[in-house]
Enzyme design. Structure first.
Site, short mmCIF file in Angstrom:
data_model
loop_
_atom_site.label_atom_id
_atom_site.label_comp_id
_atom_site.label_asym_id
_atom_site.label_seq_id
_atom_site.Cartn_x
_atom_site.Cartn_y
_atom_site.Cartn_z
N GLY A 47 0.88 -1.17 0.00
CA GLY A 47 0.00 0.00 0.00
C GLY A 47 0.92 1.21 0.00
N GLU A 48 0.61 2.19 0.81
CA GLU A 48 1.48 3.36 0.92
C GLU A 48 1.82 3.51 2.40
OE1 GLU A 48 3.73 6.37 0.69
OE2 GLU A 48 1.90 6.88 1.77
N SER A 49 3.11 3.35 2.74
CA SER A 49 3.50 3.22 4.15
C SER A 49 3.10 4.45 5.00
CB SER A 49 5.00 2.95 4.28
OG SER A 49 5.76 3.98 3.70
N CYS A 79 6.13 -5.19 0.62
CA CYS A 79 6.28 -3.83 0.08
C CYS A 79 6.15 -2.80 1.20
CB CYS A 79 5.30 -3.61 -1.07
SG CYS A 79 5.74 -2.20 -2.11
N ARG A 106 12.92 3.42 0.72
CA ARG A 106 11.64 3.46 0.02
C ARG A 106 11.82 3.75 -1.47
NH1 ARG A 106 8.46 7.87 2.01
NH2 ARG A 106 6.56 6.75 1.52
N ILE A 134 6.28 -2.89 -7.51
CA ILE A 134 5.49 -1.67 -7.72
C ILE A 134 5.94 -0.64 -6.69
CG2 ILE A 134 3.18 -0.65 -7.81
CD1 ILE A 134 2.09 -3.55 -8.17
N ARG A 135 6.64 0.40 -7.13
CA ARG A 135 7.17 1.42 -6.21
C ARG A 135 7.82 0.75 -4.99
NH1 ARG A 135 3.07 5.10 -4.02
NH2 ARG A 135 4.81 6.30 -3.28
N HIS A 170 5.44 -8.04 -4.55
CA HIS A 170 4.04 -8.40 -4.25
C HIS A 170 3.73 -9.83 -4.66
CE1 HIS A 170 2.40 -4.39 -3.19
NE2 HIS A 170 3.38 -3.95 -3.96
N GLU A 172 1.45 -11.67 -3.63
CA GLU A 172 -0.01 -11.90 -3.65
C GLU A 172 -0.64 -11.54 -5.00
OE1 GLU A 172 0.29 -7.55 -2.83
OE2 GLU A 172 1.47 -9.30 -2.31
#
Length: 196
Positions: A47-49, A79, A106, A134-135, A170, A172
């Site tokens: 997600g976005e930490s 991630c 990051r 992804i990022r 990722h 998943e």
């Protein structure tokens, strides 16, 4: 039945639940700190930490997450989840949950548009695992006793520190369940050692 929670504040929650169930464990979406008590293991999804940290603070979950970590039960961060687990983050004064002996950086592999997939050979898991980045962050340094399980272009992207598993990519988002199976086995072993 082994019960594994997925922190359901943000990120790929549904995909993790599907992956956990596909390897024969029970999966539960966790939105409140009280729900952590009945779990055998916990996944912190991507997600976005920074956003995830704000939501963790808003729901007063940080003390409960740290308590869960000290209970000896396994935790798996993918991630952004890896960033939450790390005890050191490049250019950050303090960690989030801060329980895994690694330092992470990051967005090491570029922005969302730079997302890519590669096949990795992972120690203890197998060859040609399809890793979706992804990022993604990467692990810059590991502490004593941390087992490096995977690298991409010289950068550490999968590691285990005792009951903590951290992953830059990722798993998943693919049909390959080997990493989730590895984590579920960690949880089962931890359960048996507690019962013994």
């Amino acid at each position: 039945m082994t019960t594994i929670g997925v922190l359901a504040l943000q990120g790929a929650v549904r995909e993790h639940i599907r992956a956990i169930e596909s390897v024969g464990a029970k999966a539960v979406a966790i939105k409140y700190k009280e729900e952590l008590e009945d779990l055998d293991g916990l996944v912190l999804p991507g997600g976005e930490s920074t956003t995830m940290r704000k939501l963790i603070d808003r729901y007063d979950m940080m003390p409960a997450l740290r308590l869960f970590a000290t209970s000896g039960k396994p935790m798996f961060g993918t991630c952004a989840g890896l960033i939450l687990l790390a005890n050191n983050i490049v250019d950050y004064k303090e960690p989030h949950v801060g329980v895994m002996g690694v330092e992470v950086e990051r967005n090491s592999f570029g922005r969302q548009v730079d997302s890519f997939e590669v096949l990795l050979n992972l120690k203890g898991i197998g060859a040609e695992f399809p890793a979706v980045f992804i990022r993604a962050p990467h692990i810059v340094n590991v502490g004593e006793g941390v087992d490096v399980l995977g690298k991409y272009e010289g950068r550490i992207v999968l590691a285990r520190d005792g009951q903590f598993l951290g992953c830059s990519f990722h798993p998943e988002l693919t049909e390959d369940t080997r990493i989730m199976k590895y984590f579920v086995n960690m949880v089962k072993e931890s359960k048996h050692s507690v019962l013994a």
